[in-house]
Design a protein around this motif. Structure first.
Motif, short mmCIF file in Angstrom:
data_model
loop_
_atom_site.label_atom_id
_atom_site.label_comp_id
_atom_site.label_asym_id
_atom_site.label_seq_id
_atom_site.Cartn_x
_atom_site.Cartn_y
_atom_site.Cartn_z
N PRO A 129 2.71 -10.13 -5.57
CA PRO A 129 2.04 -8.86 -5.23
C PRO A 129 0.74 -8.65 -6.00
O PRO A 129 -0.28 -8.25 -5.42
N GLU A 130 0.76 -8.94 -7.30
CA GLU A 130 -0.47 -8.77 -8.07
C GLU A 130 -1.53 -9.78 -7.62
O GLU A 130 -2.72 -9.43 -7.54
N ALA A 131 -1.11 -11.01 -7.32
CA ALA A 131 -2.08 -12.02 -6.87
C ALA A 131 -2.79 -11.56 -5.61
O ALA A 131 -4.02 -11.73 -5.47
N LEU A 132 -2.05 -10.95 -4.68
CA LEU A 132 -2.68 -10.44 -3.45
C LEU A 132 -3.65 -9.31 -3.77
O LEU A 132 -4.76 -9.24 -3.19
N HIS A 133 -3.27 -8.44 -4.67
CA HIS A 133 -4.17 -7.34 -5.06
C HIS A 133 -5.44 -7.89 -5.70
O HIS A 133 -6.56 -7.42 -5.41
N ARG A 134 -5.28 -8.88 -6.59
CA ARG A 134 -6.46 -9.46 -7.24
C ARG A 134 -7.37 -10.15 -6.23
O ARG A 134 -8.60 -10.17 -6.41
N LEU A 135 -6.80 -10.69 -5.19
CA LEU A 135 -7.61 -11.26 -4.12
C LEU A 135 -8.44 -10.18 -3.43
O LEU A 135 -9.60 -10.40 -3.08
N VAL A 136 -7.82 -9.02 -3.23
CA VAL A 136 -8.57 -7.89 -2.65
C VAL A 136 -9.77 -7.57 -3.53
O VAL A 136 -10.91 -7.42 -3.05
N ALA B 159 -3.44 -6.26 3.86
CA ALA B 159 -2.50 -6.11 4.97
C ALA B 159 -1.22 -6.91 4.71
O ALA B 159 -0.10 -6.42 4.94
N VAL B 160 -1.37 -8.13 4.24
CA VAL B 160 -0.21 -8.97 3.94
C VAL B 160 0.58 -8.36 2.79
O VAL B 160 1.82 -8.35 2.79
N LEU B 161 -0.11 -7.83 1.80
CA LEU B 161 0.54 -7.17 0.67
C LEU B 161 1.33 -5.95 1.15
O LEU B 161 2.49 -5.75 0.77
N GLY B 162 0.72 -5.15 2.00
CA GLY B 162 1.40 -3.96 2.50
C GLY B 162 2.60 -4.28 3.37
O GLY B 162 3.62 -3.57 3.34
N TYR B 163 2.51 -5.36 4.14
CA TYR B 163 3.61 -5.73 5.03
C TYR B 163 4.81 -6.27 4.24
O TYR B 163 5.96 -5.95 4.55
N ASN B 164 4.53 -7.10 3.22
CA ASN B 164 5.61 -7.75 2.48
C ASN B 164 6.09 -6.95 1.28
O ASN B 164 7.24 -7.10 0.85
N TYR B 165 5.22 -6.12 0.73
CA TYR B 165 5.58 -5.32 -0.45
C TYR B 165 5.09 -3.89 -0.24
O TYR B 165 4.23 -3.40 -1.01
N PRO B 166 5.59 -3.19 0.74
CA PRO B 166 5.03 -1.88 1.12
C PRO B 166 5.15 -0.81 0.06
O PRO B 166 4.35 0.12 0.02
N TRP C 9 0.87 -2.23 -6.49
CA TRP C 9 -0.28 -3.10 -6.19
C TRP C 9 -0.84 -2.79 -4.80
O TRP C 9 -2.07 -2.83 -4.61
N TYR C 10 0.04 -2.49 -3.85
CA TYR C 10 -0.47 -2.15 -2.51
C TYR C 10 -1.22 -0.82 -2.54
O TYR C 10 -2.27 -0.67 -1.89
N GLU C 11 -0.70 0.13 -3.27
CA GLU C 11 -1.38 1.42 -3.37
C GLU C 11 -2.78 1.25 -3.96
O GLU C 11 -3.75 1.86 -3.49
N ASP C 12 -2.89 0.40 -4.98
CA ASP C 12 -4.21 0.15 -5.59
C ASP C 12 -5.14 -0.55 -4.60
O ASP C 12 -6.33 -0.22 -4.52
N SER C 13 -4.59 -1.51 -3.86
CA SER C 13 -5.41 -2.24 -2.88
C SER C 13 -5.86 -1.31 -1.76
O SER C 13 -7.02 -1.36 -1.30
N TYR C 14 -4.95 -0.48 -1.31
CA TYR C 14 -5.27 0.47 -0.24
C TYR C 14 -6.38 1.42 -0.70
O TYR C 14 -7.32 1.73 0.06
N ALA C 15 -6.30 1.87 -1.94
CA ALA C 15 -7.32 2.77 -2.47
C ALA C 15 -8.68 2.09 -2.55
O ALA C 15 -9.73 2.70 -2.25
N ASN D 43 -14.36 2.73 3.05
CA ASN D 43 -14.18 3.02 4.48
C ASN D 43 -13.62 1.82 5.24
O ASN D 43 -13.99 1.56 6.39
N LEU D 44 -12.72 1.09 4.59
CA LEU D 44 -12.07 -0.05 5.21
C LEU D 44 -10.56 0.20 5.27
O LEU D 44 -10.02 1.03 4.53
N GLN D 45 -9.88 -0.53 6.17
CA GLN D 45 -8.44 -0.44 6.32
C GLN D 45 -7.82 -1.84 6.20
O GLN D 45 -8.49 -2.84 6.49
N PRO D 46 -6.55 -1.91 5.75
CA PRO D 46 -5.88 -3.20 5.74
C PRO D 46 -5.71 -3.73 7.17
O PRO D 46 -5.03 -3.10 7.99
N VAL D 47 -6.33 -4.83 7.49
CA VAL D 47 -6.25 -5.43 8.82
C VAL D 47 -6.10 -6.94 8.63
O VAL D 47 -6.93 -7.57 7.97
N GLU D 48 -5.06 -7.50 9.20
CA GLU D 48 -4.79 -8.92 9.00
C GLU D 48 -5.58 -9.78 9.97
O GLU D 48 -5.59 -9.55 11.17
N ASP D 49 -6.21 -10.80 9.42
CA ASP D 49 -6.85 -11.85 10.20
C ASP D 49 -5.87 -13.01 10.29
O ASP D 49 -5.62 -13.69 9.28
#
Length: 280
Positions: free
Chosen positions: A214-221, A238-245, A249-255, A261-267
């Protein structure tokens, strides 16, 4: 960090059987002890009994030497094989890990079909595991313990040692992931974003079942946003939110994203998405 349950259990099994034979053999030859001329070589039963007594008294170095003496003086006896394994155990108890590994490995090489060979493999892993250092230092022992315990599970999946080996595999992998995270954070705080991303990517791709993901995904953000690569940052979130909702770390990434003005969207074509599809 030491685990003694499985090790001690095997020691007791070996010792019980061999000492029973030792007592019987000593009794059988005791009648003519007085008539035997003095000589340097001692009866195998006598040496083994001495070694076992030293082990019981916690004199592990002496015990290891005495078990080695069994093999040195009586290399072709039935005692020599078990004494070799008991010597490895004694060296382990004395924290003489390199001697324990060498002795256990020799047992493996010479007796690959022995019923107790799984224990020898397991003991090698323990000797490495006992010397694992914190994530701020070199992780050679962590890697060696991981390889040794993986060998136990691969060769002896149904043995008494496999459950503990699997547990220690998970702990070793988590430790290695922690090392990658420490280095990645170092690079990130110094603005070396590509180097940081490579470390976090290693955690995602190699250690995806560890607690550090989870932290690794946030640090990637963080890193991708700093580089202006928004699509990858959105995918990581998006992957962080889906797997660790529910993670912080997801709350920090979302913020971080919504602050731009961006949203979690998976490519789906991102390496992050591909890495998670290969596991989950």
């Amino acid at each position: 960090m030491r685990t003694v349950t499985a090790v001690t259990r095997t020691y007791r099994i070996l010792r019980a059987g061999l000492l029973a034979a030792c007592v019987a053999a000593l009794a059988a030859c005791s009648s003519d002890d007085d008539d035997r001329p003095a000589y340097v070589e001692r009866p195998v039963e006598q040496i083994y009994a001495q070694a076992a007594n030293e082990l019981d008294q916690g004199e592990y170095r002496k015990a290891a030497q005495s078990f080695d003496e069994v093999e040195r003086q009586h290399p072709y006896s039935t005692w020599a094989t078990e004494a070799q394994l008991m010597a490895a155990y004694s060296y382990y108890q004395a924290n003489q890990y390199e001697d324990a590994i060498a002795t256990a490995q020799r047992f493996i090489d010479l007796h690959p079909g022995n019923p107790n060979v799984a224990y020898a493999y397991y003991l090698v892993g323990l000797c490495h595991y006992e010397r694992i250092s914190d994530v701020g230092r070199d992780q050679e022992m962590t890697r060696k313990s991981l390889e040794a315990f993986q060998e136990v599970v691969r060769r002896f999946p149904d043995s008494a040692y496999a459950p503990d080996a699997r547990l220690k595999i998970d702990l070793a992998r988590d430790h290695l992931a922690g090392k990658e995270m420490e280095i990645g954070r170092y690079y990130l705080t110094r603005g070396l974003y590509i180097a940081a991303i490579n470390r976090f990517r290693t955690v995602i791709e190699r250690y995806q079942t560890t607690t550090h993901v989870p932290e690794a995904l946030h640090r990637l953000v963080e890193a991708y946003l700093s580089l202006g690569i928004e699509r990858e940052a959105q995918t990581a979130a998006a992957v962080l939110g889906y797997n660790y909702p529910g993670s912080d770390w997801y709350e920090d990434s979302y913020a971080l994203l919504t602050g731009r003005n961006l949203q979690p969207v998976e490519d789906k074509g991102s390496w992050i998405s591909r890495a998670f599809r290969s596991v989950f």
